[in-house]
Design an enzyme around this catalytic site. Structure first.
Site, PDB file in Angstrom:
ATOM      1  N   HIS A  27       0.665  -1.235  -0.103  1.00  0.00           N
ATOM      2  CA  HIS A  27      -0.209   0.151   0.066  1.00  0.00           C
ATOM      3  C   HIS A  27       0.896   1.229   0.043  1.00  0.00           C
ATOM      4  CE1 HIS A  27      -3.779   2.349   0.753  1.00  0.00           C
ATOM      5  NE2 HIS A  27      -3.016   3.259   1.297  1.00  0.00           N
ATOM      6  N   CYS A  28       0.995   1.821  -1.097  1.00  0.00           N
ATOM      7  CA  CYS A  28       1.757   2.904  -1.297  1.00  0.00           C
ATOM      8  C   CYS A  28       1.137   3.810  -2.405  1.00  0.00           C
ATOM      9  CB  CYS A  28       3.107   2.819  -1.336  1.00  0.00           C
ATOM     10  SG  CYS A  28       3.740   1.600  -2.746  1.00  0.00           S
ATOM     11  N   ARG A 120     -10.334   0.549  -6.469  1.00  0.00           N
ATOM     12  CA  ARG A 120     -10.629   1.128  -5.280  1.00  0.00           C
ATOM     13  C   ARG A 120     -11.633   1.920  -5.023  1.00  0.00           C
ATOM     14  NH1 ARG A 120      -7.159   5.404  -1.529  1.00  0.00           N
ATOM     15  NH2 ARG A 120      -6.989   4.441   0.361  1.00  0.00           N
ATOM     16  N   ASP A 245       2.141   3.051   3.237  1.00  0.00           N
ATOM     17  CA  ASP A 245       1.356   4.111   2.711  1.00  0.00           C
ATOM     18  C   ASP A 245       1.917   5.389   2.209  1.00  0.00           C
ATOM     19  OD1 ASP A 245      -1.176   5.791   2.648  1.00  0.00           O
ATOM     20  OD2 ASP A 245      -1.023   6.272   4.654  1.00  0.00           O
ATOM     21  N   ASN A 250      -1.957  13.388   3.382  1.00  0.00           N
ATOM     22  CA  ASN A 250      -2.546  14.242   4.510  1.00  0.00           C
ATOM     23  C   ASN A 250      -2.173  14.052   5.775  1.00  0.00           C
ATOM     24  OD1 ASN A 250      -4.820  15.553   2.843  1.00  0.00           O
ATOM     25  ND2 ASN A 250      -5.654  13.338   2.746  1.00  0.00           N
TER      26      ASN A 250
HETATM   27  O1  NQM Z   1      -3.491   6.882   1.697  1.00  0.00           O
HETATM   28  C1  NQM Z   1      -4.287   6.448   2.472  1.00  0.00           C
HETATM   29  O2  NQM Z   1      -4.460   5.267   2.612  1.00  0.00           O
HETATM   30  C2  NQM Z   1      -5.322   7.272   3.067  1.00  0.00           C
HETATM   31  C3  NQM Z   1      -5.578   8.717   2.865  1.00  0.00           C
HETATM   32  C4  NQM Z   1      -5.348   9.213   1.530  1.00  0.00           C
HETATM   33  C5  NQM Z   1      -6.065   8.400   0.193  1.00  0.00           C
HETATM   34  O3  NQM Z   1      -6.529   7.333   0.536  1.00  0.00           O
HETATM   35  C6  NQM Z   1      -6.626   8.998  -1.187  1.00  0.00           C
HETATM   36  O4  NQM Z   1      -5.980  10.195  -1.311  1.00  0.00           O
HETATM   37  O5  NQM Z   1      -6.772   8.173  -1.774  1.00  0.00           O
HETATM   38  C7  NQM Z   1      -6.311   9.472   3.849  1.00  0.00           C
HETATM   39  O6  NQM Z   1      -6.448   8.814   4.808  1.00  0.00           O
HETATM   40  O7  NQM Z   1      -6.180  10.608   3.622  1.00  0.00           O
END
Ligand code: NQM
Length: 296
Positions: A27-28, A120, A245, A250
């Protein structure tokens, strides 16, 4: 939205824990580069560039072999930046896309050729304007012939209302960050119990045991996260994934040290067997199944 933000640690430590050879950071994300891959007009955050070269340098520094790049909401439904990173990885990255429900079969096919293996569905109101369940279900049916899975991102407060939707998904499901439980409640707290009951409802619901930095209100070394998550990994060891991640969308106010994040792995997966499942066997089954079929 004006200033571009930096949400990642500029000098992450080298972890003390050495991941087993072949480990997958499952997950990145990549951000841009913006000049080549502009952010979506609907993006809720505007990050600095964090492109494939930075991601692959981090992969090597942390001792990982492969990446699963998840399309971040700041790029909307244009997966070009994710596809670009996969193309530059020499086969060492695959991805999860975010698609417009009106996407054509030919475009889905192109995503598959580009290394996408899942879609997703994001239900976080602070990240997306709407999450149309009926349209998402259509997409979930249309990706079935490709052998893809669905990744769902939601918060613990809406777990119960998500159940009918999740029940209706015809593919394997991966829940991001365990549906964001309050880990400070402990391994038997209400959020973890609700999440376990969801996992128990279908054997093909997997989860990412990720993001201590997002989930542990007490911060590093994330003891509450380790305490709440280790029993989950032990009990659902064939359906857990792990990832950094990075570049931590954020998280600009508390950028986690990626080396320290890797060091949580032996605390949630204390044996070599669990580490191999979490970091190699499970992600390889989902993202590089053609490499695992001969050995199974
Ligand atoms: O990276 C993650 O998993 C979580 C994110 C950002 C996200 O999902 C996105 O921008 O699509 C979050 O909680 O701000």
């Amino acid at each position: 939205m004006t200033d571009r933000i930096v949400s990642w640690h500029c000098n992450p430590s080298v972890p003390r824990f050495t991941p087993p050879p072949g480990a997958v950071d499952a997950h990145c994300h990549v951000f841009g580069p913006m000049a080549q891959f502009p952010f979506s007009p609907k993006a809720k955050y505007l990050p600095e560039d964090a492109g494939p070269n930075m991601l692959f340098a981090l992969r090597d520094r942390l001792g990982f072999s492969r990446n699963v790049i998840v399309q971040a909401s700041c790029h909307g439904t244009d997966n070009a930046a994710t596809l670009n990173a996969i193309a530059k990885s020499n086969g060492r990255a695959r991805g999860v896309a975010v698609v417009d429900p009106a996407i054509s079969d030919a475009e889905l096919e192109k995503l598959h050729e580009g290394g996408i293996r899942g879609v997703r569905f994001n239900f976080l109101k602070r990240l997306v304007d709407n999450a149309p369940k009926d349209k998402f279900l259509e997409v979930a049916h249309r990706i079935q012939p490709f052998g893809w899975h669905v990744v769902v991102y939601f918060e613990a407060a809406i777990l119960e209302e998500m159940r009918p939707f999740l029940n209706a998904i015809p593919t394997l499901i991966v829940i991001d960050h365990m549906g964001r439980p309050d880990v400070s409640q402990g391994p038997d707290g209400a959020d973890m119990r609700a999440f376990r009951s969801l996992l128990d409802s279908r054997e093909d619901i997997w989860t990412k045991v990720t993001c201590p930095d997002r989930l542990d209100p007490h911060g590093p070394p994330w003891d509450d996260f380790a305490c709440a998550v280790a029993p989950l990994v032990a009990d659902y060891q064939d359906r857990v994934l792990w990832g950094t991640d990075w570049p931590h969308p954020n998280m600009e106010k508390a950028t986690p040290d990626d080396g320290a994040l890797v060091d949580i792995i032996p605390r949630i997966a204390p044996t070599a067997d669990l580490q191999r499942k979490l970091l190699i066997d499970n992600p390889m089954r989902l993202y590089w199944p053609e490499e695992t079929k001969s050995s199974s």
